[in-house]
Scaffold this motif. Structure first.
Motif, PDB file in Angstrom:
ATOM      1  N   THR A 165     -59.482  30.796  33.788  1.00 48.53           N
ATOM      2  CA  THR A 165     -58.915  29.527  34.244  1.00 48.53           C
ATOM      3  C   THR A 165     -58.690  29.619  35.744  1.00 48.53           C
ATOM      4  N   MET A 166     -58.299  28.492  36.317  1.00 45.09           N
ATOM      5  CA  MET A 166     -57.799  28.503  37.693  1.00 45.09           C
ATOM      6  C   MET A 166     -56.329  28.899  37.635  1.00 45.09           C
ATOM      7  N   LEU A 167     -55.874  29.605  38.672  1.00 38.02           N
ATOM      8  CA  LEU A 167     -54.497  30.103  38.692  1.00 38.02           C
ATOM      9  C   LEU A 167     -53.863  29.809  40.050  1.00 38.02           C
ATOM     10  N   PHE A 168     -52.558  30.009  40.113  1.00 40.31           N
ATOM     11  CA  PHE A 168     -51.856  29.992  41.394  1.00 40.31           C
ATOM     12  C   PHE A 168     -51.695  31.454  41.843  1.00 40.31           C
ATOM     13  N   HIS A 169     -52.536  31.896  42.781  1.00 43.04           N
ATOM     14  CA  HIS A 169     -52.397  33.243  43.355  1.00 43.04           C
ATOM     15  C   HIS A 169     -51.408  33.130  44.513  1.00 43.04           C
ATOM     16  N   VAL A 170     -50.288  33.867  44.416  1.00 43.28           N
ATOM     17  CA  VAL A 170     -49.187  33.641  45.350  1.00 43.28           C
ATOM     18  C   VAL A 170     -49.057  34.770  46.369  1.00 43.28           C
ATOM     19  N   ASN A 171     -48.972  34.398  47.632  1.00 43.36           N
ATOM     20  CA  ASN A 171     -48.644  35.355  48.694  1.00 43.36           C
ATOM     21  C   ASN A 171     -47.124  35.382  48.833  1.00 43.36           C
ATOM     22  N   LEU A 172     -46.489  36.384  48.187  1.00 44.83           N
ATOM     23  CA  LEU A 172     -45.020  36.417  48.152  1.00 44.83           C
ATOM     24  C   LEU A 172     -44.420  36.645  49.534  1.00 44.83           C
ATOM     25  N   ASN A 173     -45.154  37.342  50.405  1.00 46.07           N
ATOM     26  CA  ASN A 173     -44.629  37.597  51.751  1.00 46.07           C
ATOM     27  C   ASN A 173     -44.369  36.288  52.490  1.00 46.07           C
ATOM     28  N   LEU A 174     -45.345  35.373  52.369  1.00 45.45           N
ATOM     29  CA  LEU A 174     -45.165  34.076  53.022  1.00 45.45           C
ATOM     30  C   LEU A 174     -44.153  33.209  52.283  1.00 45.45           C
ATOM     31  N   MET A 175     -44.136  33.331  50.945  1.00 41.93           N
ATOM     32  CA  MET A 175     -43.201  32.523  50.158  1.00 41.93           C
ATOM     33  C   MET A 175     -41.752  32.915  50.491  1.00 41.93           C
ATOM     34  N   LYS A 176     -41.535  34.212  50.741  1.00 41.85           N
ATOM     35  CA  LYS A 176     -40.193  34.667  51.139  1.00 41.85           C
ATOM     36  C   LYS A 176     -39.792  34.005  52.441  1.00 41.85           C
ATOM     37  N   ALA A 203     -40.748  31.305  53.531  1.00 43.83           N
ATOM     38  CA  ALA A 203     -40.527  29.876  53.324  1.00 43.83           C
ATOM     39  C   ALA A 203     -39.279  29.611  52.484  1.00 43.83           C
ATOM     40  N   GLY A 204     -38.613  30.678  52.041  1.00 48.17           N
ATOM     41  CA  GLY A 204     -37.425  30.495  51.198  1.00 48.17           C
ATOM     42  C   GLY A 204     -37.774  30.007  49.810  1.00 48.17           C
ATOM     43  N   LEU A 205     -38.962  30.352  49.325  1.00 42.30           N
ATOM     44  CA  LEU A 205     -39.380  29.884  48.005  1.00 42.30           C
ATOM     45  C   LEU A 205     -39.480  31.044  47.012  1.00 42.30           C
ATOM     46  N   VAL A 206     -38.507  31.983  47.115  1.00 44.34           N
ATOM     47  CA  VAL A 206     -38.492  33.104  46.188  1.00 44.34           C
ATOM     48  C   VAL A 206     -37.114  33.199  45.547  1.00 44.34           C
ATOM     49  N   THR A 237     -39.231  36.585  41.927  1.00 42.37           N
ATOM     50  CA  THR A 237     -40.328  35.723  41.466  1.00 42.37           C
ATOM     51  C   THR A 237     -40.408  34.486  42.360  1.00 42.37           C
ATOM     52  N   PRO A 238     -41.596  33.925  42.519  1.00 46.30           N
ATOM     53  CA  PRO A 238     -41.714  32.760  43.397  1.00 46.30           C
ATOM     54  C   PRO A 238     -41.152  31.497  42.745  1.00 46.30           C
ATOM     55  N   ILE A 239     -40.650  30.596  43.565  1.00 47.11           N
ATOM     56  CA  ILE A 239     -40.206  29.295  43.057  1.00 47.11           C
ATOM     57  C   ILE A 239     -41.432  28.387  43.058  1.00 47.11           C
ATOM     58  N   LEU A 240     -41.853  28.002  41.857  1.00 49.01           N
ATOM     59  CA  LEU A 240     -43.043  27.152  41.752  1.00 49.01           C
ATOM     60  C   LEU A 240     -42.634  25.763  41.285  1.00 49.01           C
ATOM     61  N   PRO A 241     -43.412  24.755  41.631  1.00 45.32           N
ATOM     62  CA  PRO A 241     -43.019  23.388  41.304  1.00 45.32           C
ATOM     63  C   PRO A 241     -43.090  23.108  39.807  1.00 45.32           C
ATOM     64  N   THR A 242     -42.256  22.171  39.347  1.00 45.40           N
ATOM     65  CA  THR A 242     -42.306  21.764  37.950  1.00 45.40           C
ATOM     66  C   THR A 242     -42.690  20.290  37.830  1.00 45.40           C
ATOM     67  N   SER A 243     -42.991  19.666  38.970  1.00 45.84           N
ATOM     68  CA  SER A 243     -43.469  18.283  38.927  1.00 45.84           C
ATOM     69  C   SER A 243     -44.292  18.035  40.191  1.00 45.84           C
ATOM     70  N   ALA A 244     -44.996  16.917  40.195  1.00 48.28           N
ATOM     71  CA  ALA A 244     -45.828  16.590  41.356  1.00 48.28           C
ATOM     72  C   ALA A 244     -44.968  16.407  42.604  1.00 48.28           C
ATOM     73  N   GLU A 245     -43.785  15.783  42.410  1.00 51.78           N
ATOM     74  CA  GLU A 245     -42.891  15.545  43.552  1.00 51.78           C
ATOM     75  C   GLU A 245     -42.411  16.869  44.144  1.00 51.78           C
ATOM     76  N   GLU A 246     -42.046  17.795  43.220  1.00 51.49           N
ATOM     77  CA  GLU A 246     -41.580  19.105  43.695  1.00 51.49           C
ATOM     78  C   GLU A 246     -42.682  19.847  44.447  1.00 51.49           C
ATOM     79  N   LEU A 247     -43.921  19.675  43.990  1.00 55.04           N
ATOM     80  CA  LEU A 247     -45.037  20.348  44.646  1.00 55.04           C
ATOM     81  C   LEU A 247     -45.130  19.893  46.106  1.00 55.04           C
TER      82      LEU A 247
END
Lengths: 452, 293
Positions: free
Chosen positions: A169-180, A182-185, A190-200
């Motif tokens: 399948t297609m996946l979300f491959h996450v660069n945690l260094n950048l996510m940190k 961005a404050g999205l960890v 674990t990374p904070i991933l969106p649960t809706s289109a708006e959150e994305l």
């Protein structure tokens, strides 16, 4: 011994020479005959790339990384284990169906070919590939040993038409260094991933603000597959039954419009890389040019290897998740898989047996293939401690339940993917309105399917 | 003329038999077979059924075909003059017998020997966003880089640049050969008349190689209508089909969608277009020479 006798030195020399030549010829003929008898040759044609420089002689499969390395060393190992079988490998440019079509049309098809589950119905419906039930049963391989998704992918009209090798399948491959950054960890890492289109969109904006880089790394140029896979996934998540009739697609729907609007918004807000083709998008992600690569299961092994190296953008900061559920309908992700099929042709019983042995070997070593990142096709692999120990597999294990392909009876799925990619791409890039693009995609696909 | 005609024998025709048989098998037969296929609903793998002109009406009603046709025509209209003018310019500049010009001739011709894959790979390095040459240069100057391969208009332009670079060698060589055929006394006469270089060019050089210019133009029109590899590898016809040429349309319909009858019908249209273009050039060129005589 007279001069005129048979034994004159001249004649003797000639006779010796003749005997020597004859015996050499006989030896050569014998050698050829024995090697022909001893070695059963099978022609195998595959995609997955060429890497003979690195893996041409490797037989220790556990040392190999990535699709190409693993399949090359698997075949090497098989040949080493079975000296009586010669597997002649031809590597073709992905997906290789043009070449296969030409070979089938000219009656020169190889013995074993790599094929996507989504392409099998095209060849099966025209009688171009043979069922492999007998080949598998002769080797004692039960169809029940494969996962439902894998078996479903290769089963047409009650018969198995290929050896299932994986699901992807297609996946979300996450660069945690950048996510940190961005404050999205989360606190647990674990990374904070969106649960809706708006959150994305919101998280994408936050990512861009904090890092100055695009949130997503997508394949938006020179390829159509990525657009189609994302569209299928997000339509499935809205419970849209766009192929209720396998000979007719329905795309002029609010659900499809939602998806394309979202994809366009991601691009318009600058939350994605643009203009990158497949190779450039992979390089871009490993260079740390964006937060999340939307790409396939097959890259997990390579990205993990990058994250284990010092000094790369992914060092100690890579993880991977399924495409998150963005719509309330259901958790779903578009899945396909790779299989090995046998084109319809005359074979000796020895060749068929050799292919059976190869299939058995590949099924037995499905764990090695699963190290690429693909989900195993053989059920037993899921229970193996080695598999469970592979990095990040627990994150994506749910795909075994949430992965969904298009209905098996849909033909020309690669051509459909091209049309969708082109039209949705036009809408995302603003060359066409969304309604116009979806309408055009629908009519083009239905014209294609009506004229099979 | 009459003497040689009297002496000719039918058996002399045997000399062309080897060529003629290859020509018949590899060109004439496929030509008629293609026309036959275009009247059938058929895929790559078996007998089809007769559908008359159905494939032709389907092709003409297909907006993707019309877009590809338009792309091909635009491509020919832009790339052929560029090839003729640049080829002529290079030939004029290199029509000397010094070491430097010999080296440069070889250099300019060298791109022609490369395969389409290498050519497109080289130009991909130039046009690709991010790490591409043009992207790096424009970033140096603080300009927002253009996504050459995925922006409407620019994608076909990029394919055109790669094509001109690749194909320039042949026109240059043909022009050089023609320039060297011009008798030197014409130039001597012009020099005695104190003619300016521009006048020499327009009154002596260009009229003397008019037929070669026409030949190069025809060859390039025929070649550039067959554009395929560069577009497929560099842009895959995108975005939105704006760089999809006719041959790529034929390939997609025939080989990806297995609709060989429709692809054959589209090929007949391409054949017709190339034939008309070549004939038009031929008629114009023969009429011109009559006037000058």
């Amino acid at each position: 011994m007279g001069f005129n006798g048979a034994g004159s030195p001249f004649q003797r020399e000639r006779q010796t020479m003749r005997r020597f030549l004859l015996s050499t010829a006989a030896l050569i003929a014998l050698a050829c005959a024995t090697s022909a008898q001893a070695q059963t040759k099978i022609e195998l044609q595959r995609f997955f790339g060429a890497c003979d420089a690195d893996y041409g002689k490797v037989t220790d499969v556990s040392k190999a990384v990535g699709e190409c390395g693993i399949i090359t060393s698997l075949i090497n190992k098989f040949e080493a284990d079975n000296p009586d079988i010669d597997v002649n490998v031809t590597t073709v440019e992905w997906p290789g169906y043009d070449q296969l079509n030409a070979q089938l049309a000219s009656g020169a098809a190889p013995d074993v070919v790599s094929m996507h589950y989504s392409a099998i119905s095209d060849y099966q419906s025209r009688g171009l590939i043979d069922p492999i039930d007998d080949v598998l049963s002769a080797q004692g391989i039960s169809p029940d040993s494969f996962t439902d998704a894998a078996r479903g992918g290769v089963t047409k009209e009650g018969h198995l038409f290929g050896l299932p090798f994986d699901n992807w399948t297609m996946l979300f491959h996450v660069n945690l260094n950048l996510m940190k950054q961005a404050g999205l960890v989360n606190a647990d890492g674990t990374p904070i991933l969106p649960t809706s289109a708006e959150e994305l969109i919101a998280q994408g904006k936050q990512f861009k603000e904090k890092t100055g880089k695009p949130y997503l790394v997508q394949i938006l140029a020179n390829e159509t597959a990525a657009y189609a896979r994302v569209l299928y996934t997000l339509l499935q998540q809205q419970n849209a039954d766009f192929f209720a009739d396998p000979t007719k697609i329905t795309l002029n729907t609010p659900e499809a419009k939602n998806v394309v609007e979202l994809m366009k918004k991601i691009k318009d807000e600058g939350l994605t890389t643009t203009g990158l083709d497949y190779a450039a998008s992979v390089t871009s992600f490993t260079n740390g040019d964006g937060g999340i690569a939307v790409n396939g299961t097959w890259l997990i092994g390579d990205f993990v290897a990058q994250s284990e190296k010092e000094g790369t953008a992914l060092s100690g900061g890579y993880t991977v998740y399924p495409v998150p559920q963005l719509y309330p309908g259901r958790d779903s992700t578009y899945a396909d898989g790779h299989s090995w099929v046998m084109p319809h042709k005359d074979r000796t019983p020895e060749q068929t047996e050799a292919i059976g042995k190869l299939f058995k070997f590949l099924a037995e070593n499905d764990f090695q293939w699963a190290r690429t990142g693909h989900l195993p096709a053989v059920k037993a692999v899921f229970a193996m401690p080695e598999f469970k120990a592979l990095p990040h597999r627990e994150n994506i294990a749910e795909i075994a339940e949430t992965g969904r392909s298009l209905p098996g009876a849909v033909q020309r799925q690669f051509a459909i993917q091209d049309i969708i990619g082109e039209e949705v791409g036009a809408a995302v890039n603003g060359d066409k309105s969304i309604d116009e693009a979806l309408g055009s995609a629908e009519s083009r696909i239905n014209d294609l399917l009506a004229n099979i | 003329m009459a003497e040689s005609y009297r002496r000719s024998q039918w058996s002399n025709g045997l000399f062309i038999l080897p060529y003629l048989s290859v020509f018949a098998v590899l060109l004439v037969f496929p030509l008629f077979w293609g026309a036959w296929l275009s009247l059938h609903k058929v895929d790559l793998f078996g007998p089809g059924r007769f559908v008359g002109l159905g494939n032709y009406t389907r092709v003409l009603a297909d907006p993707v075909f019309l877009q590809a046709l338009r792309n091909s025509i635009i491509f020919v209209l832009v790339s052929v003059p560029a090839l003729v003018i640049l080829g002529l310019f290079l030939a004029l500049a290199l029509n000397k017998t010094t070491r430097t010009t010999s080296f440069l001739r070889g250099l300019f011709f060298s791109s022609s020997v490369l395969s389409v894959t290498i050519v497109t790979l080289i130009w991909r390095f130039v046009f690709i966003p991010g790490d591409g040459l043009l992207a790096v240069i424009s970033e140096q100057f603080g300009i927002q880089p253009v996504n050459f391969l995925s922006t409407s208009g620019w994608s076909l332009f990029s394919v055109g640049v790669a094509t001109v670079w690749w194909c320039l060698g042949l026109p240059m060589m043909l022009f050089l050969a023609a320039l060297q055929q011009i008798p030197n006394d014409l130039y001597e006469a012009a020099a005695l008349d104190n003619a300016s270089p521009w006048r020499v060019l327009t009154r002596v050089t260009l009229p003397s190689i008019a037929r070669t210019i026409m030949l190069v133009t025809i060859i390039q029109i025929v070649m550039q209508f067959q554009l395929f590899g560069q577009a497929q590898i560099m842009t895959n016809g995108g975005p939105n089909g704006t760089s999809r040429p006719l041959v790529m349309y034929i390939y997609e319909v025939g080989f990806v969608r297995w609709d060989v009858g429709k692809a054959a019908a589209a090929s007949e249209f391409l054949f017709l277009i190339i034939l008309v273009a070549a004939m038009a050039q031929y008629v114009i060129s023969s009429r011109k020479s009559e006037v000058s005589e």
